[in-house]
Scaffold this motif. Structure first.
Motif, PDB file in Angstrom:
ATOM      1  N   VAL A   1       1.583  -7.460   7.851  1.00 17.17           N
ATOM      2  CA  VAL A   1       2.250  -7.367   6.553  1.00 17.17           C
ATOM      3  C   VAL A   1       2.058  -5.974   5.966  1.00 17.17           C
ATOM      4  O   VAL A   1       2.986  -5.379   5.400  1.00 17.17           O
ATOM      5  CB  VAL A   1       1.720  -8.444   5.589  1.00 17.17           C
ATOM      6  N   ARG A   2       0.848  -5.438   6.116  1.00 14.93           N
ATOM      7  CA  ARG A   2       0.542  -4.121   5.555  1.00 14.93           C
ATOM      8  C   ARG A   2       1.442  -3.045   6.157  1.00 14.93           C
ATOM      9  O   ARG A   2       1.902  -2.129   5.453  1.00 14.93           O
ATOM     10  CB  ARG A   2      -0.932  -3.791   5.801  1.00 14.93           C
ATOM     11  N   GLU A   3       1.704  -3.122   7.462  1.00 12.66           N
ATOM     12  CA  GLU A   3       2.587  -2.157   8.105  1.00 12.66           C
ATOM     13  C   GLU A   3       4.007  -2.275   7.559  1.00 12.66           C
ATOM     14  O   GLU A   3       4.695  -1.267   7.336  1.00 12.66           O
ATOM     15  CB  GLU A   3       2.585  -2.364   9.626  1.00 12.66           C
ATOM     16  N   ALA A   4       4.479  -3.518   7.357  1.00 11.71           N
ATOM     17  CA  ALA A   4       5.823  -3.716   6.802  1.00 11.71           C
ATOM     18  C   ALA A   4       5.912  -3.140   5.390  1.00 11.71           C
ATOM     19  O   ALA A   4       6.895  -2.472   5.036  1.00 11.71           O
ATOM     20  CB  ALA A   4       6.166  -5.198   6.795  1.00 11.71           C
ATOM     21  N   LEU A   5       4.891  -3.366   4.574  1.00  7.54           N
ATOM     22  CA  LEU A   5       4.877  -2.843   3.215  1.00  7.54           C
ATOM     23  C   LEU A   5       4.809  -1.319   3.219  1.00  7.54           C
ATOM     24  O   LEU A   5       5.444  -0.656   2.387  1.00  7.54           O
ATOM     25  CB  LEU A   5       3.696  -3.419   2.435  1.00  7.54           C
ATOM     26  N   ARG A   6       4.042  -0.774   4.157  1.00  4.36           N
ATOM     27  CA  ARG A   6       3.962   0.690   4.261  1.00  4.36           C
ATOM     28  C   ARG A   6       5.330   1.271   4.597  1.00  4.36           C
ATOM     29  O   ARG A   6       5.712   2.330   4.087  1.00  4.36           O
ATOM     30  CB  ARG A   6       2.937   1.075   5.330  1.00  4.36           C
ATOM     31  N   SER A   7       6.100   0.591   5.443  1.00  9.71           N
ATOM     32  CA  SER A   7       7.424   1.074   5.811  1.00  9.71           C
ATOM     33  C   SER A   7       8.375   1.049   4.623  1.00  9.71           C
ATOM     34  O   SER A   7       9.191   1.953   4.454  1.00  9.71           O
ATOM     35  CB  SER A   7       7.982   0.219   6.951  1.00  9.71           C
ATOM     36  N   LEU A   8       8.276   0.016   3.796  1.00 11.61           N
ATOM     37  CA  LEU A   8       9.090  -0.027   2.579  1.00 11.61           C
ATOM     38  C   LEU A   8       8.755   1.143   1.667  1.00 11.61           C
ATOM     39  O   LEU A   8       9.636   1.751   1.056  1.00 11.61           O
ATOM     40  CB  LEU A   8       8.859  -1.344   1.830  1.00 11.61           C
ATOM     41  N   GLN A   9       7.471   1.475   1.603  1.00  3.88           N
ATOM     42  CA  GLN A   9       7.041   2.584   0.752  1.00  3.88           C
ATOM     43  C   GLN A   9       7.521   3.913   1.313  1.00  3.88           C
ATOM     44  O   GLN A   9       7.913   4.806   0.558  1.00  3.88           O
ATOM     45  CB  GLN A   9       5.524   2.575   0.607  1.00  3.88           C
ATOM     46  N   ILE A  10       7.512   4.066   2.637  1.00  2.00           N
ATOM     47  CA  ILE A  10       8.002   5.288   3.276  1.00  2.00           C
ATOM     48  C   ILE A  10       9.445   5.553   2.861  1.00  2.00           C
ATOM     49  O   ILE A  10       9.848   6.694   2.629  1.00  2.00           O
ATOM     50  CB  ILE A  10       7.907   5.177   4.815  1.00  2.00           C
ATOM     51  N   LEU A  11      10.232   4.481   2.742  1.00  2.00           N
ATOM     52  CA  LEU A  11      11.644   4.619   2.387  1.00  2.00           C
ATOM     53  C   LEU A  11      11.869   4.741   0.886  1.00  2.00           C
ATOM     54  O   LEU A  11      13.004   4.855   0.437  1.00  2.00           O
ATOM     55  CB  LEU A  11      12.431   3.415   2.926  1.00  2.00           C
ATOM     56  N   GLY A  12      10.795   4.708   0.109  1.00  2.00           N
ATOM     57  CA  GLY A  12      10.932   4.846  -1.326  1.00  2.00           C
ATOM     58  C   GLY A  12      11.432   3.604  -2.027  1.00  2.00           C
ATOM     59  O   GLY A  12      11.887   3.675  -3.177  1.00  2.00           O
ATOM     60  N   LEU A  13      11.343   2.462  -1.357  1.00  2.49           N
ATOM     61  CA  LEU A  13      11.807   1.217  -1.962  1.00  2.49           C
ATOM     62  C   LEU A  13      10.729   0.560  -2.811  1.00  2.49           C
ATOM     63  O   LEU A  13      11.035  -0.211  -3.727  1.00  2.49           O
ATOM     64  CB  LEU A  13      12.259   0.235  -0.879  1.00  2.49           C
ATOM     65  N   THR A  14       9.473   0.845  -2.506  1.00  2.00           N
ATOM     66  CA  THR A  14       8.364   0.239  -3.241  1.00  2.00           C
ATOM     67  C   THR A  14       7.271   1.270  -3.474  1.00  2.00           C
ATOM     68  O   THR A  14       7.275   2.352  -2.877  1.00  2.00           O
ATOM     69  CB  THR A  14       7.750  -0.943  -2.457  1.00  2.00           C
ATOM     70  N   GLU A  15       6.329   0.916  -4.322  1.00  2.00           N
ATOM     71  CA  GLU A  15       5.107   1.697  -4.453  1.00  2.00           C
ATOM     72  C   GLU A  15       3.938   0.732  -4.593  1.00  2.00           C
ATOM     73  O   GLU A  15       4.079  -0.350  -5.184  1.00  2.00           O
ATOM     74  CB  GLU A  15       5.161   2.639  -5.658  1.00  2.00           C
ATOM     75  N   THR A  16       2.813   1.116  -4.022  1.00  4.18           N
ATOM     76  CA  THR A  16       1.608   0.301  -4.115  1.00  4.18           C
ATOM     77  C   THR A  16       0.686   0.906  -5.157  1.00  4.18           C
ATOM     78  O   THR A  16       0.333   2.086  -5.067  1.00  4.18           O
ATOM     79  CB  THR A  16       0.897   0.219  -2.756  1.00  4.18           C
ATOM     80  N   ARG A  17       0.323   0.119  -6.152  1.00  3.92           N
ATOM     81  CA  ARG A  17      -0.554   0.569  -7.222  1.00  3.92           C
ATOM     82  C   ARG A  17      -1.941  -0.008  -6.987  1.00  3.92           C
ATOM     83  O   ARG A  17      -2.091  -1.241  -6.907  1.00  3.92           O
ATOM     84  CB  ARG A  17       0.004   0.126  -8.578  1.00  3.92           C
ATOM     85  N   THR A  18      -2.905   0.854  -6.841  1.00  7.00           N
ATOM     86  CA  THR A  18      -4.267   0.429  -6.534  1.00  7.00           C
ATOM     87  C   THR A  18      -4.768  -0.592  -7.548  1.00  7.00           C
ATOM     88  O   THR A  18      -4.699  -0.376  -8.757  1.00  7.00           O
ATOM     89  CB  THR A  18      -5.216   1.642  -6.526  1.00  7.00           C
TER      90      THR A  18
END
Length: 235
Positions: A59-76
């Motif tokens: 799941v983490r890899e999938a979320l990282r890919s979304l972030q690479i494309l600028g679709l999401t951001e992860t907030r600590t």
């Protein structure tokens, strides 16, 4: 039960062979369709892992890919939030689409590799060989992506053609995002290492045609991997 809870309760069994890619594709489609609207928070890694029956690293890899494309951001300490609707169809890396890069790269990088075989300096060859060594030893994905970007930039530099060099420099961030996406979603890193080594070997011996062919093979394999993700047919 609200809409999100209803969606989470609908089990989805994925093939583990390409689990990260499948999770990424569904989440991207849900964002594009508006199911996950801009500003909304995605379910936690644990909840997504339970829904898809996969591990949290997948799941983490999938979320990282979304972030690479600028679709999401992860907030600590808060979670992952949707930044944009994403639109339908093509993947974008900043100002460039995946199709932009797939169509343009062969016209620049294949010729650059050929000229590099004829014009490279001993120092440039040494740096290319060192980059290959480092990429083959590197285990950190983000560090490998940076080395991959350096590799393609150095070949353009070694071509001694300032147009090729400037074009590759201009798209390097987009290339890095594409490389990061492919590395996160599939087994491209080991294959790329082998393809890079073949390119440099041809450059080392001054074989223009072989360097061009090796680069063309590399770019076609990249195109096939990207096409699989965006649902297009490779040429």
């Amino acid at each position: 039960m609200n809409d999100l809870e209803d969606w989470l309760s609908d089990s989805a069994i994925l093939s583990r062979k390409s689990a990260s890619e499948l999770v990424f594709e569904e989440l991207r489609n849900l964002i594009a369709s508006g199911r996950f609207a801009a500003g909304s928070k995605l379910p936690s890694e644990a909840k997504l892992a339970a829904k898809y029956g996969v591990s949290r690293p997948i799941v983490r890899e999938a979320l990282r890919s979304l972030q690479i494309l600028g679709l999401t951001e992860t907030r600590t300490g808060s979670g992952t939030y949707v930044l944009a609707a994403g639109g339908g169809g093509d993947i974008r890396y900043g100002d460039y689409s995946a199709r932009d890069l797939m169509e343009a790269r062969p016209f620049v990088e294949v010729s650059a590799a050929g000229w590099a075989a004829l014009r490279r300096s001993d120092d440039e060859l040494s740096r290319l060989l060192h980059l290959c060594d480092r990429m083959e030893q590197e285990e950190d994905t983000e560090a490998w992506v940076r080395l991959d970007s350096d590799f393609h930039g150095l070949i353009a530099e070694a071509s001694k053609n300032t147009v090729f060099r400037d074009i590759v420099d201009d798209v390097r961030e987009a290339l890095a995002q594409q490389s990061g996406l492919l590395t996160a979603l599939g087994p491209r890193r080991q294959e790329s290492n082998e393809e890079h080594r073949a390119i440099v070997e041809a450059i080392r011996i001054g074989a223009e045609a072989e360097a061009q062919t090796a680069m063309e093979i590399h770019l076609r394999k990249v195109e096939a991997a990207v096409s699989r993700i965006i649902g297009a047919e490779p040429r």
